[in-house]
Write an enzyme that holds these catalytic residues in place. Structure first.
Site, PDB file in Angstrom:
ATOM      1  N   TYR A 181      11.242   8.615   1.593  1.00  0.00           N
ATOM      2  CA  TYR A 181      11.241   7.505   0.626  1.00  0.00           C
ATOM      3  C   TYR A 181      12.000   7.815  -0.661  1.00  0.00           C
ATOM      4  O   TYR A 181      12.126   6.940  -1.521  1.00  0.00           O
ATOM      5  CB  TYR A 181       9.790   7.109   0.301  1.00  0.00           C
ATOM      6  CG  TYR A 181       9.035   6.624   1.527  1.00  0.00           C
ATOM      7  CD1 TYR A 181       9.451   5.476   2.196  1.00  0.00           C
ATOM      8  CD2 TYR A 181       7.934   7.313   2.031  1.00  0.00           C
ATOM      9  CE1 TYR A 181       8.786   5.027   3.331  1.00  0.00           C
ATOM     10  CE2 TYR A 181       7.255   6.873   3.164  1.00  0.00           C
ATOM     11  CZ  TYR A 181       7.689   5.733   3.804  1.00  0.00           C
ATOM     12  OH  TYR A 181       7.038   5.282   4.921  1.00  0.00           O
ATOM     13  N   SER A 191      13.029   3.030   3.469  1.00  0.00           N
ATOM     14  CA  SER A 191      13.501   3.619   4.725  1.00  0.00           C
ATOM     15  C   SER A 191      13.970   2.482   5.635  1.00  0.00           C
ATOM     16  O   SER A 191      13.812   1.306   5.289  1.00  0.00           O
ATOM     17  CB  SER A 191      12.370   4.395   5.394  1.00  0.00           C
ATOM     18  OG  SER A 191      11.352   3.491   5.834  1.00  0.00           O
ATOM     19  N   HIS A 244       4.182  -4.545   9.157  1.00  0.00           N
ATOM     20  CA  HIS A 244       4.114  -4.433  10.618  1.00  0.00           C
ATOM     21  C   HIS A 244       2.828  -5.001  11.198  1.00  0.00           C
ATOM     22  O   HIS A 244       2.630  -4.966  12.415  1.00  0.00           O
ATOM     23  CB  HIS A 244       4.248  -2.957  11.023  1.00  0.00           C
ATOM     24  CG  HIS A 244       5.285  -2.220  10.245  1.00  0.00           C
ATOM     25  ND1 HIS A 244       6.619  -2.600  10.236  1.00  0.00           N
ATOM     26  CD2 HIS A 244       5.209  -1.146   9.399  1.00  0.00           C
ATOM     27  CE1 HIS A 244       7.304  -1.791   9.441  1.00  0.00           C
ATOM     28  NE2 HIS A 244       6.465  -0.893   8.920  1.00  0.00           N
ATOM     29  N   GLU A 269      12.825  -9.295   1.746  1.00  0.00           N
ATOM     30  CA  GLU A 269      12.068  -8.121   2.193  1.00  0.00           C
ATOM     31  C   GLU A 269      12.905  -6.871   1.918  1.00  0.00           C
ATOM     32  O   GLU A 269      14.092  -6.858   2.238  1.00  0.00           O
ATOM     33  CB  GLU A 269      11.838  -8.287   3.709  1.00  0.00           C
ATOM     34  CG  GLU A 269      11.305  -7.101   4.434  1.00  0.00           C
ATOM     35  CD  GLU A 269      11.409  -7.257   5.958  1.00  0.00           C
ATOM     36  OE1 GLU A 269      12.259  -8.035   6.457  1.00  0.00           O
ATOM     37  OE2 GLU A 269      10.642  -6.575   6.654  1.00  0.00           O
ATOM     38  N   ARG A 281      12.768   4.241  12.919  1.00  0.00           N
ATOM     39  CA  ARG A 281      11.585   5.100  12.901  1.00  0.00           C
ATOM     40  C   ARG A 281      10.701   4.788  14.113  1.00  0.00           C
ATOM     41  O   ARG A 281      11.188   4.299  15.121  1.00  0.00           O
ATOM     42  CB  ARG A 281      10.858   4.935  11.562  1.00  0.00           C
ATOM     43  CG  ARG A 281      11.750   5.343  10.375  1.00  0.00           C
ATOM     44  CD  ARG A 281      11.062   5.155   9.052  1.00  0.00           C
ATOM     45  NE  ARG A 281       9.874   5.991   8.953  1.00  0.00           N
ATOM     46  CZ  ARG A 281       8.934   5.838   8.018  1.00  0.00           C
ATOM     47  NH1 ARG A 281       9.073   4.884   7.099  1.00  0.00           N
ATOM     48  NH2 ARG A 281       7.881   6.625   7.988  1.00  0.00           N
ATOM     49  N   ARG A 335       6.852   0.511  13.885  1.00  0.00           N
ATOM     50  CA  ARG A 335       7.427  -0.028  12.646  1.00  0.00           C
ATOM     51  C   ARG A 335       8.550  -1.024  12.921  1.00  0.00           C
ATOM     52  O   ARG A 335       9.159  -1.557  11.994  1.00  0.00           O
ATOM     53  CB  ARG A 335       7.982   1.108  11.768  1.00  0.00           C
ATOM     54  CG  ARG A 335       6.935   2.077  11.284  1.00  0.00           C
ATOM     55  CD  ARG A 335       7.531   3.104  10.335  1.00  0.00           C
ATOM     56  NE  ARG A 335       6.674   4.274  10.267  1.00  0.00           N
ATOM     57  CZ  ARG A 335       5.648   4.421   9.414  1.00  0.00           C
ATOM     58  NH1 ARG A 335       5.368   3.470   8.545  1.00  0.00           N
ATOM     59  NH2 ARG A 335       4.910   5.513   9.441  1.00  0.00           N
ATOM     60  N   HIS A 389      12.842  -2.505   2.219  1.00  0.00           N
ATOM     61  CA  HIS A 389      12.212  -1.243   2.632  1.00  0.00           C
ATOM     62  C   HIS A 389      13.102  -0.092   2.216  1.00  0.00           C
ATOM     63  O   HIS A 389      14.321  -0.134   2.428  1.00  0.00           O
ATOM     64  CB  HIS A 389      11.989  -1.196   4.142  1.00  0.00           C
ATOM     65  CG  HIS A 389      11.097  -2.287   4.616  1.00  0.00           C
ATOM     66  ND1 HIS A 389       9.740  -2.256   4.420  1.00  0.00           N
ATOM     67  CD2 HIS A 389      11.366  -3.465   5.213  1.00  0.00           C
ATOM     68  CE1 HIS A 389       9.210  -3.367   4.894  1.00  0.00           C
ATOM     69  NE2 HIS A 389      10.172  -4.123   5.373  1.00  0.00           N
ATOM     70  N   ALA A 411       3.078  -0.843   4.927  1.00  0.00           N
ATOM     71  CA  ALA A 411       2.643  -0.933   6.324  1.00  0.00           C
ATOM     72  C   ALA A 411       2.188  -2.341   6.714  1.00  0.00           C
ATOM     73  O   ALA A 411       2.182  -2.679   7.903  1.00  0.00           O
ATOM     74  CB  ALA A 411       1.522   0.068   6.566  1.00  0.00           C
ATOM     75  N   ASN A 441       8.175  -5.448  -0.869  1.00  0.00           N
ATOM     76  CA  ASN A 441       8.062  -4.343   0.075  1.00  0.00           C
ATOM     77  C   ASN A 441       6.579  -4.253   0.430  1.00  0.00           C
ATOM     78  O   ASN A 441       5.790  -3.685  -0.337  1.00  0.00           O
ATOM     79  CB  ASN A 441       8.543  -3.030  -0.550  1.00  0.00           C
ATOM     80  CG  ASN A 441       8.461  -1.883   0.447  1.00  0.00           C
ATOM     81  OD1 ASN A 441       7.866  -2.017   1.519  1.00  0.00           O
ATOM     82  ND2 ASN A 441       9.044  -0.753   0.085  1.00  0.00           N
ATOM     83  N   ARG A 449       5.368  10.835  -2.482  1.00  0.00           N
ATOM     84  CA  ARG A 449       5.027  10.489  -1.099  1.00  0.00           C
ATOM     85  C   ARG A 449       6.235  10.724  -0.189  1.00  0.00           C
ATOM     86  O   ARG A 449       7.233  10.009  -0.268  1.00  0.00           O
ATOM     87  CB  ARG A 449       4.635   9.011  -1.041  1.00  0.00           C
ATOM     88  CG  ARG A 449       4.379   8.501   0.346  1.00  0.00           C
ATOM     89  CD  ARG A 449       4.313   6.980   0.383  1.00  0.00           C
ATOM     90  NE  ARG A 449       4.045   6.523   1.737  1.00  0.00           N
ATOM     91  CZ  ARG A 449       4.236   5.292   2.160  1.00  0.00           C
ATOM     92  NH1 ARG A 449       4.672   4.371   1.347  1.00  0.00           N
ATOM     93  NH2 ARG A 449       3.969   4.965   3.417  1.00  0.00           N
ATOM     94  N   PRO A 489       0.790  -1.223   0.000  1.00  0.00           N
ATOM     95  CA  PRO A 489       0.000   0.000   0.000  1.00  0.00           C
ATOM     96  C   PRO A 489       0.829   1.284   0.000  1.00  0.00           C
ATOM     97  O   PRO A 489       1.864   1.363   0.655  1.00  0.00           O
ATOM     98  CB  PRO A 489      -0.820  -0.109   1.294  1.00  0.00           C
ATOM     99  CG  PRO A 489      -0.134  -1.129   2.123  1.00  0.00           C
ATOM    100  CD  PRO A 489       0.521  -2.072   1.172  1.00  0.00           C
ATOM    101  N   ASN A 490       0.334   2.225  -0.749  1.00  0.00           N
ATOM    102  CA  ASN A 490       0.868   3.591  -0.852  1.00  0.00           C
ATOM    103  C   ASN A 490       2.151   3.693  -1.670  1.00  0.00           C
ATOM    104  O   ASN A 490       2.637   4.792  -1.929  1.00  0.00           O
ATOM    105  CB  ASN A 490       1.064   4.219   0.541  1.00  0.00           C
ATOM    106  CG  ASN A 490      -0.236   4.272   1.315  1.00  0.00           C
ATOM    107  OD1 ASN A 490      -1.204   4.858   0.841  1.00  0.00           O
ATOM    108  ND2 ASN A 490      -0.299   3.641   2.475  1.00  0.00           N
ATOM    109  N   ASP A 515       2.415 -15.910   7.086  1.00  0.00           N
ATOM    110  CA  ASP A 515       1.951 -17.278   6.797  1.00  0.00           C
ATOM    111  C   ASP A 515       2.202 -17.635   5.338  1.00  0.00           C
ATOM    112  O   ASP A 515       2.614 -18.760   5.032  1.00  0.00           O
ATOM    113  CB  ASP A 515       0.452 -17.415   7.104  1.00  0.00           C
ATOM    114  CG  ASP A 515       0.158 -17.534   8.598  1.00  0.00           C
ATOM    115  OD1 ASP A 515       1.110 -17.716   9.385  1.00  0.00           O
ATOM    116  OD2 ASP A 515      -1.031 -17.446   8.965  1.00  0.00           O
TER     117      ASP A 515
HETATM  118  C1  DQA Z   1       8.204   1.069   3.985  1.00  0.00           C
HETATM  119  C2  DQA Z   1       8.279   1.265   5.502  1.00  0.00           C
HETATM  120  C3  DQA Z   1       6.919   1.044   6.149  1.00  0.00           C
HETATM  121  O1  DQA Z   1       7.007   1.272   7.553  1.00  0.00           O
HETATM  122  C4  DQA Z   1       5.890   1.996   5.575  1.00  0.00           C
HETATM  123  O2  DQA Z   1       4.620   1.699   6.126  1.00  0.00           O
HETATM  124  C5  DQA Z   1       5.852   1.971   4.095  1.00  0.00           C
HETATM  125  C6  DQA Z   1       7.111   1.943   3.362  1.00  0.00           C
HETATM  126  C7  DQA Z   1       9.536   1.434   3.298  1.00  0.00           C
HETATM  127  O3  DQA Z   1       9.718   1.044   2.157  1.00  0.00           O
HETATM  128  O4  DQA Z   1      10.374   2.111   3.890  1.00  0.00           O
HETATM  129  O5  DQA Z   1       4.804   2.052   3.472  1.00  0.00           O
HETATM  130  O6  DQA Z   1       7.932  -0.291   3.707  1.00  0.00           O
END
Ligand code: DQA
Length: 149
Positions: A27, A107, A85, A103, A112, A116, A105, A82, A79, A22, A14-15, A92
């Site tokens: 980011y 950031s 977390h 994985e 943070r 997170r 990320h 959110a 990635n 953003r 998401p996002n 699963d």
């Molecule tokens: C993220 C870190 C997450 O805490 C956050 O919710 C994101 C982006 C990152 O790529 O740094 O949406 O996954």
């Protein structure tokens, strides 16, 4: 024709469709299209095919992880935003499939807010790359190419 053993799923939660605009101070300014382009260029050199997708829906990420295994993909770079977390469903899924998961990320969530600091998917990931911005995706691809995972 696609050789699935060279296929890498790059899943974004998401996002992340808003990357570029953003919170660029957190980011960076690369868009998801920029990241896809970088991965495709490097993938071509490494003989790896990139299938990059983004969704704002948790269950879609689960479905795509199952699909990656069914397609015989070499690895999943994910990635989960959110959902990292919060999502036991993603943990699963990672445990339910044999396809290795990396994985990524942009950031470093560990530097943070406290909420997170937990990563469910990280509990099943072969590798976690935190805080390297868009380059983190390339680092994940290099790890796959090097046979590290
Ligand atoms: C993220 C870190 C997450 O805490 C956050 O919710 C994101 C982006 C990152 O790529 O740094 O949406 O996954």
């Amino acid at each position: 024709m696609t050789d699935a053993s060279n296929l890498i799923y790059v899943l974004n939660g998401p996002n992340l469709n808003l990357l570029g605009t953003r919170e660029p101070e957190i980011y960076g300014s690369d868009t998801l299209d920029d990241i896809a382009g970088m991965l495709e260029d490097r993938g071509r050199e490494l003989g790896l095919e990139i299938d990059l997708r983004q969704t704002n829906h948790e269950g879609m990420l689960v479905d795509w992880m199952h699909e990656a295994q069914a397609e015989g993909a070499r690895a999943i770079i994910i990635n989960p935003g959110a959902y990292t977390h919060t999502s036991i469903a993603l943990l699963d899924a990672a445990q339910a499939i044999k396809t290795p998961v990396i994985e990524v990320h942009l950031s470093n969530p560990l530097k943070r807010e406290k909420f997170r600091h937990i990563s469910y998917i990280g509990m099943a990931a072969a590798k976690s790359i935190l805080g390297h911005g868009a380059k983190g995706y390339l680092m994940a691809l290099e790890a796959v190419a090097a046979g590290e995972i």
